[in-house]
Scaffold this active site. Structure first.
Site, mmCIF file in Angstrom:
data_model
loop_
_atom_site.group_PDB
_atom_site.id
_atom_site.type_symbol
_atom_site.label_atom_id
_atom_site.label_comp_id
_atom_site.label_asym_id
_atom_site.label_seq_id
_atom_site.Cartn_x
_atom_site.Cartn_y
_atom_site.Cartn_z
ATOM 1 N N GLY A 1 -12.725 -5.013 -0.032
ATOM 2 C CA GLY A 1 -14.148 -4.431 -0.011
ATOM 3 C C GLY A 1 -14.608 -3.611 -1.089
ATOM 4 O O GLY A 1 -15.655 -3.848 -1.591
ATOM 5 N N GLY B 1 -8.821 -10.560 -1.516
ATOM 6 C CA GLY B 1 -7.414 -10.926 -0.613
ATOM 7 C C GLY B 1 -7.106 -12.112 -0.858
ATOM 8 O O GLY B 1 -5.860 -12.537 -1.253
ATOM 9 N N ARG C 1 0.925 -1.094 0.134
ATOM 10 C CA ARG C 1 0.070 0.026 -0.254
ATOM 11 C C ARG C 1 0.563 1.358 0.031
ATOM 12 O O ARG C 1 0.405 2.220 -0.488
ATOM 13 C CB ARG C 1 -0.986 0.069 1.288
ATOM 14 C CG ARG C 1 -2.049 -0.883 1.022
ATOM 15 C CD ARG C 1 -2.849 -1.102 2.071
ATOM 16 N NE ARG C 1 -4.266 -1.956 1.865
ATOM 17 C CZ ARG C 1 -5.072 -2.466 2.751
ATOM 18 N NH1 ARG C 1 -4.828 -2.168 4.209
ATOM 19 N NH2 ARG C 1 -6.187 -2.875 2.412
ATOM 20 N N LYS D 1 -18.006 -19.478 -0.013
ATOM 21 C CA LYS D 1 -19.196 -19.546 0.041
ATOM 22 C C LYS D 1 -20.287 -18.838 -0.731
ATOM 23 O O LYS D 1 -19.801 -17.420 -1.171
ATOM 24 C CB LYS D 1 -19.786 -18.865 1.521
ATOM 25 C CG LYS D 1 -19.124 -19.982 2.660
ATOM 26 C CD LYS D 1 -19.612 -19.190 4.147
ATOM 27 C CE LYS D 1 -19.602 -20.348 5.190
ATOM 28 N NZ LYS D 1 -20.146 -19.797 6.452
#
Ligand code: ADP
Ligand code: MG
Length: 396
Positions: free
Chosen positions: A377, A354, A39, A197
Site C-alpha cells: 500500500g 504484491g 519482513r 484493473k
C-alpha cells in the site's frame, strides 16, 4: 549529500539510550510458524547496528487488526522467538503492563519487542495520549517501516513529533531508491503499469503521465485502453465504463510528451485455466469468445528496446495473468530484460506491488533489480505521488 531526513548517522552517541524502533513485524503465520520471514530480515540492519552501538533497542510494531482491543491471538509474543532466530540474538518480549519496569531493567545492547501497538485504540487514531505513553519509554525514535508509513498512526507518525526522529536503514534504502526512480530520476524514464484493473491504478497512471517519458500499459487494464481506442477485446477483463477515463489519460500523456505503449499483439484463449489452447494475434483479431491474457512476443520485444534506451524504470503490475501458465511469458521476459540492463549498468530499476514481487521472484530476477519494494500500500501511494505521513514526519 545531505538527505532530506535524518538517519542513524545523525544520531550521535546512543550508548545506554532507549531507542524506540518502529518496524514491520506483521508476518504471515500458520500453526505458530512464520511462513515468510522477509519482513523480519528487513529489520536486521537497523536493530543490530543500534544494539552494537550500545542502545537499548525497543521494537514497536503492530500485528494483525485487533482494532484497539487486547487479543491473545494477535500478540507479538508469538513473533518474538522466530524474530530472535532471525536476528541470531536474544530478544525479550515486553507486555504493556509493567513495560516501564521491564525497560528500566534493560542493559545497553539489549533488544526487546513491545506488545502489539494496535492493542490501543489510540494507535490508529494517532491519539496524543497514546503517543505520550509510547514516548515515555524512549529517548529516541527511529522509523524503519516504510510499509506502514502511509498511515498517520501514533507509532508511525505521532512519535516523530515528540522525540528526536530518524530513518532506519531499511527506510533509508527505500527512500533513496524511490528518489532515484521517480523523485529525481535520470531520463529517459519508463514506467510499466500492469495488473488486473484500471480502477485500482487510476491515480498511479495520472501521476505517472506527467513524470515519465514512456508509459507501458499491460495486464488486464490495457484492455480498457484498447477498448477506448476502438479495439474489440472480446471476453477480456475490461472496465467498459472507464473507457472515457482511459481516453483522458491518453490525452494527458500526449500533452505531457509521454509516449504510451499499448500491446499490439496479444495471447488469447477462450478458457482461463492452466495451459489451455492459445492463439497469438494482432489486437484487432481478437474473436468475440476470446480473452486477452498476456502481451504478445512482438510487443514484448519492442518494449525491451524501449528499456534499452531508458536510464530508469519503475514497475508496478504484471503484464499478464502470470499465475496461470503460459500467461507469465511476457512478464518474465521483460523482467529478465530489465534485470540484464540493470546488471549491465544502463538502467536503474525499481519495482513494487504484491503480485509484481511474486512475478519477479517467479522470473528469478528480484535480486537483479536495483530495488524491489515489498511495501504494498505504501509503495502504491508513493506511485500516486502522495505524501506519506510517516515519511513527511521524518523530514528535516
Ligand atoms: P500488484 O499486486 O503488483 O500491484 P495487481 O494486483 O494490480 O498487481 O495485479 C495483479 C493481477 O493482475 C494478477 O492476479 C494477474 O493475474 C492479473 N492480470 C494481469 N493481466 C491480466 C489479464 N490480461 N487478464 C486478467 N487478469 C490479469
Ligand atoms: Mg495485487
Amino acid at each position: 549529500m545531505t538527505k532530506p531526513f535524518k538517519t542513524l548517522d545523525d544520531m550521535g552517541d546512543v550508548a545506554g539510550k532507549r531507542v524506540l524502533v518502529r518496524e514491520d513485524l506483521n508476518v504471515p503465520m500458520a500453526d505458530g510458524q512464520v511462513t515468510d520471514d522477509t519482513r523480519l530480515r528487513a529489520t536486521l540492519a537497523t536493530v543490530t547496528e543500534l544494539a552494537d552501538r550500545g542502545a537499548k533497542v525497543l521494537v514497536l510494531a503492530h500485528f494483525g487488526r485487533p482494532k484497539g482491543q487486547r487479543n491473545a491471538d494477535m500478540s507479538l509474543a508469538m513473533v518474538t522467538k522466530p524474530y530472535a532466530q532471525v536476528l541470531g540474538r536474544p530478544v525479550r518480549f515486553v507486555d504493556w503492563d509493567g513495560a516501564a519496569d521491564a525497560v528500566a531493567q534493560m542493559q545497553p545492547g539489549d533488544i526487546a519487542v513491545l506488545e502489539n501497538t494496535r492493542f490501543f485504540a489510540g494507535e490508529e487514531k494517532n491519539d496524543p495520549q497514546t503517543v505520550a505513553m509510547f514516548a515515555e519509554l524512549g529517548d529516541f525514535y527511529v522509523n524503519d517501516a516504510f510499509s506502514a508509513a502511509h498511515r498517520a498512526h501514533a507509532s508511525t507518525e505521532g512519535l516523530a513529533k515528540v522525540l528526536p526522529a530518524f530513518a532506519g536503514r531499511a527506510m533509508e534504502a527505500e527512500l533513496d531508491a524511490l528518489e532515484r526512480a521517480l523523485g529525481n530520476p535520470q531520463h529517459p524514464v519508463a514506467a510499466v503499469v500492469g495488473g488486473a484493473k484500471v480502477s485500482t491504478k487510476l491515480d498511479v497512471l495520472k501521476h505517472l503521465v506527467g513524470r515519465v517519458d514512456h508509459l507501458i500499459i499491460g495486464g488486464g487494464m490495457a484492455n480498457t485502453f484498447l477498448a477506448a481506442r476502438g479495439v474489440n477485446v472480446g471476453k477480456s477483463l475490461c472496465e467498459h465504463d472507464l473507457t472515457g477515463t482511459a481516453e483522458a489519460i491518453l490525452d494527458a500523456a500526449d500533452a505531457a510528451n509521454c509516449t504510451v505503449h499499448l500491446p499490439y499483439d496479444v495471447v488469447v484463449a477462450t478458457e482461463f485455466k492452466p495451459n489451455p489452447p492459445t492463439r497469438t494475434v494482432n489486437v484487432h483479431e481478437v474473436a468475440a469468445d476470446e480473452m486477452i491474457l498476456d502481451v504478445g512476443p512482438n510487443a514484448v520485444e519492442a518494449l525491451g528496446d524501449v528499456l534499452k534506451n531508458c536510464r530508469t524504470l519503475v514497475w508496478n503490475g504484471p503484464l499478464g495473468a502470470f499465475e496461470t501458465p503460459p500467461f507469465d511469458v511476457a512478464t518474465v521476459s521483460l523482467a529478465r530484460t530489465a534485470a540484464a540492463l540493470t546488471q549491465e549498468g544502463t538502467l536503474v530499476s525499481v519495482a513494487g506491488g504484491g503480485d509484481t514481487v511474486a512475478a519477479l521472484n517467479q522470473a528469478g530476477v528480484a535480486d537483479d533489480f536495483t530495488f524491489v519494494s515489498t511495501a504494498g500500500g505504501a509503495f502504491l501511494e508513493w506511485m500516486e505521488g502522495k505524501e506519506l505521513p510517516g515519511v513527511a514526519a521524518l523530514s528535516r
